[in-house]
Design an enzyme around this catalytic site. Structure first.
Site, PDB file in Angstrom:
ATOM      1  N   VAL A 298       0.869  -1.178   0.000  1.00 40.20           N
ATOM      2  CA  VAL A 298       0.000   0.000   0.000  1.00 40.20           C
ATOM      3  C   VAL A 298       0.902   1.223   0.000  1.00 40.20           C
ATOM      4  O   VAL A 298       1.799   1.339   0.833  1.00 40.20           O
ATOM      5  CB  VAL A 298      -0.933   0.014   1.225  1.00 40.20           C
ATOM      6  CG1 VAL A 298      -1.775   1.285   1.231  1.00 40.20           C
ATOM      7  CG2 VAL A 298      -1.837  -1.210   1.224  1.00 40.20           C
ATOM      8  N   ASN A 445      19.252  -3.859 -17.213  1.00 41.11           N
ATOM      9  CA  ASN A 445      19.837  -4.682 -18.266  1.00 41.11           C
ATOM     10  C   ASN A 445      20.248  -3.851 -19.490  1.00 41.11           C
ATOM     11  O   ASN A 445      20.980  -2.880 -19.360  1.00 41.11           O
ATOM     12  CB  ASN A 445      18.884  -5.815 -18.635  1.00 41.11           C
ATOM     13  CG  ASN A 445      18.564  -6.701 -17.442  1.00 41.11           C
ATOM     14  OD1 ASN A 445      19.387  -6.855 -16.543  1.00 41.11           O
ATOM     15  ND2 ASN A 445      17.379  -7.267 -17.416  1.00 41.11           N
ATOM     16  N   GLY A 496       9.594   2.919   0.405  1.00 40.16           N
ATOM     17  CA  GLY A 496       9.394   3.631   1.661  1.00 40.16           C
ATOM     18  C   GLY A 496      10.467   4.669   1.923  1.00 40.16           C
ATOM     19  O   GLY A 496      11.536   4.675   1.319  1.00 40.16           O
TER      20      GLY A 496
END
Length: 579
Positions: A298, A445, A496
């Protein structure tokens, strides 16, 4: 005049003539004389302090543009201790070799969390070998191929990198074909020496007459095979990004502005919009006994009415409060919990759901049609949810179409699985990308800067939104933020507000906001959702043009931080701290 004074005057005249000859030589070979400073000091010991600076600035107008003279690749560690690639760029500037910049690539792995130890060990060895190969490519082949090119010529550099990568892919295919042919020859030789087994008559079983056959429910299409990654491919992306940083440095402009000018073909830019950060509030891990299989994470999105600094401060307060609420009673408040990813990609729901259904809770299954109804009810009940990332498996394209028609004008439907196909999205029209509001792009990549510029331009023209996301094994290199700003991404997905390599990127975003605000070139962000056609539509690729977006006014609730739910169908997940 005394003989001594006359000799000094003659010496000064000779020195002045020598200086003129050196200046003339400068116009011939564009080199700054190394003894110019000494000559000026001897001729004009009391000269103004800025005289040499003015001369240097004048002569520098005629100097050659900086060119790449050396690439240095080395193996370093990313934010979670996994090996990855660093690329340094050296340029010839005014006849001197100078280190311009370096970049550290974020590592991206497809190792599932629940992999067997022997599988994990083999994949980690492959990762290490891939980085070693990338270092070899940079120090040898790419170093020679890019020498003498201007770092500002991004298109030419990326074209050379792309051709080199294509050559390596073809070489790998040739080796594989040769190995397959040798294996087939060995199998034929073994079969010719072994008698063929014949089935005995009467042993074949047949269905009993009259027995009813159960009609199976419509199954969800099987997962597509994982995209193969060529060993050493990270050298392509790392070199392309390092050259872009060098181009910005020699042009004396920020990287985000250099990227924006590359995308706009050097057109003047009057205003720029900052991407809205998607800040992880809750992340689903295995450390908690609570079982939740629907939501992966979330995230909060700061209100568009606030400045980025104000929005992040508000989200940080909410995150701290959630940490306090999740803290078990009786335990002292702890610092941020350690990240458990260890550089491995989380399982993104690739396993086929049992019985053709999604398991949203332990023992609770829903059909694809029921999943769409569930999301519609969820959005209607919680209007703060403005985005769903991977609400369905990518292969379930019909339901993606249905959910876009049902919710496209109310929230964003984001496909993050498409991130692993960046290199193919702009060339292969048959890539199985579901209908969606936008995709999460990750710089991994063999992805090149030109690829992102071309693809985001394509998405912009089709009214899709672009999200730049951090790969699994992040590094402290904050170039991702400049890429997101320069490319005009709507959101940036960093995770976060914790760990140094993430906080560095948030701080970079804040610094860019301050710089744009100071220059009065900051444009306010906005949220607009795509109104898909209500009727059923045929399958579409990203190259298909979508209907124009519907201009919906923002609900009053969006003056508060908006929620975003990262769904994870058919996967075990537990509710945990943000990471």
């Amino acid at each position: 005049m005394e003989p001594g004074g006359r000799r000094r005057q003659q010496q000064q005249q000779r020195r002045l003539q020598e200086l003129r000859r050196e200046a003339a030589q400068y116009y011939q070979d564009h080199r700054v004389p190394q003894r110019m400073e000494e000559a000026l000091n001897a001729l004009f010991p009391q000269r103004p302090a800025d005289l040499y600076g003015e001369l240097a600035n004048y002569f520098s107008k005629f100097s050659k543009a900086p060119v790449i003279c050396k690439l240095v690749g080395r193996k370093v560690l990313d934010g979670v201790g996994q090996p990855t690639l660093e690329v340094e760029i050296y340029c010839t500037v005014k006849n001197y070799e100078k280190r311009i910049c370096s970049t550290v690539m974020s590592s991206h792995s497809q190792i599932p969390e629940n992999a067997l130890p022997e599988t994990t060990e083999a994949d980690e060895k492959e990762r290490n070998d891939s980085v070693n190969t990338a270092v070899e490519w940079v120090n040898e082949s790419l170093n020679m191929m890019l020498r003498g090119l201007k770092p500002t010529d991004q298109c030419k550099v990326d074209k050379i990198l792309g051709e080199y990568f294509t050559k390596k892919v073809e070489e790998k295919k040739e080796v594989q074909n040769q190995e397959e042919e040798e294996e087939e020859e060995a199998t034929l030789a073994l079969t010719s020496c072994t008698p063929s087994a014949t089935s005995l008559p009467g042993k074949k079983k047949s269905a009993k007459p009259g027995k009813k056959v159960a009609v199976a429910e419509r199954p969800i299409p099987p997962a597509e095979p994982a995209e193969s990654v060529l060993r050493g491919s990270v050298a392509i992306g790392g070199t392309s990004l390092a050259v872009a940083k060098a181009g910005a440095a020699v042009s004396h402009i920020p990287l985000y502005l250099h990227i924006a000018l590359l995308k706009c073909d050097q057109d003047s830019l009057k205003e720029m919009t900052l991407p809205l950060p998607m800040v992880t509030l809750l992340n689903c891990e295995k450390i908690s006994p609570a079982k939740l299989r629907l939501v992966k994470e979330v995230m909060l999105i700061p209100p568009v009415q606030l400045s980025l600094k104000q929005g992040i401060e508000r989200v940080l307060d909410i995150q701290k409060e959630m940490m306090r609420l999740l803290q078990p009673p009786g335990e002292a408040p702890s610092s941020q919990v350690a990240d458990s990813k260890k550089g491995r990609a989380r399982n993104t729901g690739k396993k086929a759901p049992l019985k053709g259904k999604y398991e949203i809770l332990t023992g609770t299954f829903k059909s694809p049609d029921e999943m769409v109804d569930m999301y519609v009810e969820l959005i209607n009940k919680f209007p703060f949810i403005i985005a769903l990332i991977d609400p369905l498996r990518k292969e379930d394209r019909q339901q993606w179409s249905n959910i876009c028609c049902a919710l496209g004008s109310k929230c964003y439907l984001i496909a993050e699985d498409a991130a692993t196909y960046i290199s193919k999205l702009k060339t292969d029209q048959n890539i199985n990308v579901p209908m969606c509001s936008g995709v999460v792009l990750k710089y991994i990549n063999e992805t090149k800067v030109s690829d992102l510029i071309e693809l985001t331009g394509l998405l912009d023209g089709q009214r899709h939104i672009t999200i730049l996301g951090s790969p699994d094994g992040e590094s402290s290199d904050d170039s991702l933020v400049d890429l997101a700003v320069g490319l005009g991404a709507r959101f940036i997905k960093l995770g976060g507000l914790s760990r140094g390599e993430r906080v560095t990127k948030y701080n970079r975003l804040l610094a860019i906001e301050e710089e744009l605000a100071k220059n009065r070139t900051l444009r306010e962000a906005n949220l607009e959702f795509i109104a898909f056609a209500e009727e059923s539509q045929p399958e579409k690729q990203l190259s298909d043009v979508l209907p124009p977006p519907k201009q919906d006014s923002l609900p009053p609730q969006l003056s508060q931080p908006a929620l975003q739910v990262h769904s994870l169908p058919a996967q075990h997940a537990d509710l945990g701290h943000p990471n």
